[in-house]
Design an enzyme around this catalytic site. Structure first.
Site, mmCIF file in Angstrom:
data_model
loop_
_atom_site.group_PDB
_atom_site.id
_atom_site.type_symbol
_atom_site.label_atom_id
_atom_site.label_comp_id
_atom_site.label_asym_id
_atom_site.label_seq_id
_atom_site.Cartn_x
_atom_site.Cartn_y
_atom_site.Cartn_z
ATOM 1 N N ASP A 252 -1.847 11.221 2.626
ATOM 2 C CA ASP A 252 -2.124 9.808 2.836
ATOM 3 C C ASP A 252 -0.799 9.039 2.712
ATOM 4 O O ASP A 252 0.151 9.529 2.082
ATOM 5 C CB ASP A 252 -3.115 9.358 1.751
ATOM 6 C CG ASP A 252 -3.368 7.875 1.790
ATOM 7 O OD1 ASP A 252 -3.607 7.337 2.891
ATOM 8 O OD2 ASP A 252 -3.328 7.244 0.710
ATOM 9 N N ASP B 215 -0.450 4.871 2.433
ATOM 10 C CA ASP B 215 -0.533 3.719 1.522
ATOM 11 C C ASP B 215 -1.099 4.110 0.156
ATOM 12 O O ASP B 215 -2.177 4.686 0.063
ATOM 13 C CB ASP B 215 -1.410 2.620 2.122
ATOM 14 C CG ASP B 215 -0.786 1.984 3.354
ATOM 15 O OD1 ASP B 215 0.380 2.287 3.651
ATOM 16 O OD2 ASP B 215 -1.471 1.195 4.015
HETATM 17 C C1 2M8 Z 1 -5.056 -0.814 6.350
HETATM 18 O O1 2M8 Z 1 -5.201 0.417 5.701
HETATM 19 C C2 2M8 Z 1 -5.091 0.487 4.275
HETATM 20 C C3 2M8 Z 1 -5.006 1.970 3.900
HETATM 21 O O2 2M8 Z 1 -5.635 2.376 2.792
HETATM 22 C C4 2M8 Z 1 -6.226 -0.201 3.557
HETATM 23 O O3 2M8 Z 1 -7.394 -0.084 3.906
HETATM 24 O O4 2M8 Z 1 -5.886 -0.892 2.591
HETATM 25 C C5 2M8 Z 1 -4.825 -0.588 7.846
HETATM 26 O O5 2M8 Z 1 -5.143 -1.744 8.545
HETATM 27 C C6 2M8 Z 1 -3.408 -0.215 8.178
HETATM 28 O O6 2M8 Z 1 -3.244 -0.213 9.589
HETATM 29 C C7 2M8 Z 1 -2.436 -1.162 7.512
HETATM 30 O O7 2M8 Z 1 -1.110 -0.729 7.685
HETATM 31 C C8 2M8 Z 1 -2.718 -1.246 6.024
HETATM 32 C C9 2M8 Z 1 -1.777 -2.211 5.368
HETATM 33 O O8 2M8 Z 1 -2.063 -2.388 4.009
HETATM 34 O O9 2M8 Z 1 -4.061 -1.653 5.808
HETATM 35 MG MG MG Z 2 -4.212 5.300 0.239
HETATM 36 MG MG MG Z 3 -4.881 5.556 3.725
#
Ligand code: 2M8
Ligand code: MG
Ligand code: MG
Length: 278
Positions: free
Chosen positions: A6, A8
């Site tokens: 993963d 983020d």
């Molecule tokens: C979104 O994804 C993250 C991943 O866990 C989330 O749900 O918080 C997506 O929209 C992704 O495209 C974007 O880069 C990210 C940014 O925090 O948020």
């Molecule tokens: Mg994550």
């Molecule tokens: Mg993720």
């Protein structure tokens, strides 16, 4: 060996998107020839930049929680990928539903059930930037969705339960990321990981040993499919129950926890020849 990770909250910090604490291990895996494969909610557009910055251009990637798989030339199969398409020699697979269909269904459900939520399609760049902390170019890339719609829930838990049931009736599913709920077709990170392992077997005739790393509920199928798994301590406050006998839970968050987890499983087995490489 192969790493599925993963981004983020795992390889990247949840708030700053920094990965420096993981760099020494990224370099060490690179020298050992072990692919590090991003498996993320992010879009293909976000990944095209990130994989260059992270030094992962030779690895395949999984975008939008499994809705998009990208294959660099070495992962393409002469018979199975008849028309390697798209930019930079990548072949792109989209095993699930199209974003146009997903957004249409979301509109209909919002009307019919009288739900309150904000999807990324409802947000301008400013709003995306303020929710995520992404820069403007990054927010633009996050908006180019192909097979999953992130949304912020603004309704009750009871309404959420009705929503999930209605999505299910439409062949859609909902997964929780770090900040957003993601609505998509019937694929998940674990399916995408299996797909890539099968492809590796088709190309090389051998099964790799897999290490999976993640911090969120949407990472559970990935962690449960991997031979060994690392659950990175999360900053999102959501419970993550993983059913795996080979699971390590980190003390540290984000990229520090990432390095801690790789060290735990493979620290003794993968040579640390950084001094020799300098
Ligand atoms: C979104 O994804 C993250 C991943 O866990 C989330 O749900 O918080 C997506 O929209 C992704 O495209 C974007 O880069 C990210 C940014 O925090 O948020
Ligand atoms: Mg994550
Ligand atoms: Mg993720």
């Amino acid at each position: 060996r192969m790493v599925f990770t993963d981004l983020d909250g795992s390889l990247l910090d949840h708030d700053t998107y920094d990965w420096r604490p993981a760099s020494p291990w990224l370099a060490r895996l690179g020298r050992a020839g072990i692919p590090v494969i991003p498996v993320t909610s992010k879009t293909r557009a976000e990944l095209l930049s990130l994989r260059l910055e992270l030094g992962l251009r030779a690895s395949p990637f999984v975008a939008e929680n499994g809705a998009v798989i990208g294959l660099p030339p070495a992962w393409q199969h002469a018979r199975l990928d008849r028309n390697p398409n798209d930019v930079e020699g990548l072949c792109i697979k989209t095993p699930s539903l199209d974003i146009g269909f997903i957004r249409q269904r979301l509109e209909i459900l919002r009307e019919r059930l009288g739900l309150a939520f904000r999807g990324m399609a409802d947000m301008d760049l400013e709003e995306i930037m303020s929710h995520t902390g992404l820069s403007e170019p990054q927010a633009r890339q996050a908006r180019v969705r192909e097979g999953s719609e992130p949304l912020l829930w603004q309704d009750s838990e009871a309404a959420l339960a009705r929503f999930i049931q209605a999505l299910d009736n439409d062949g859609l599913r909902l997964v929780r990321g770090g900040r957003f709920l993601h609505v998509m077709g019937q694929v998940h990170k674990g399916d995408a990981m299996h797909w890539l392992v099968d492809r590796f077997v088709a190309l090389r005739g051998a099964r790799p040993l897999t290490l999976g790393l993640g911090d969120g509920p949407n990472d559970i199928p990935l962690l449960e499919s991997a031979d060994m798994a690392v659950l990175i301590r999360g900053r999102h406050g959501q419970p993550v129950e993983v059913n795996s006998e080979r699971l390590y839970r980190t003390e540290d968050f984000g990229p520090k926890g990432w390095a801690e987890g790789v060290e735990y499983w493979w620290g003794d087995e993968i040579p640390d020849d950084s001094a020799a490489a300098e």
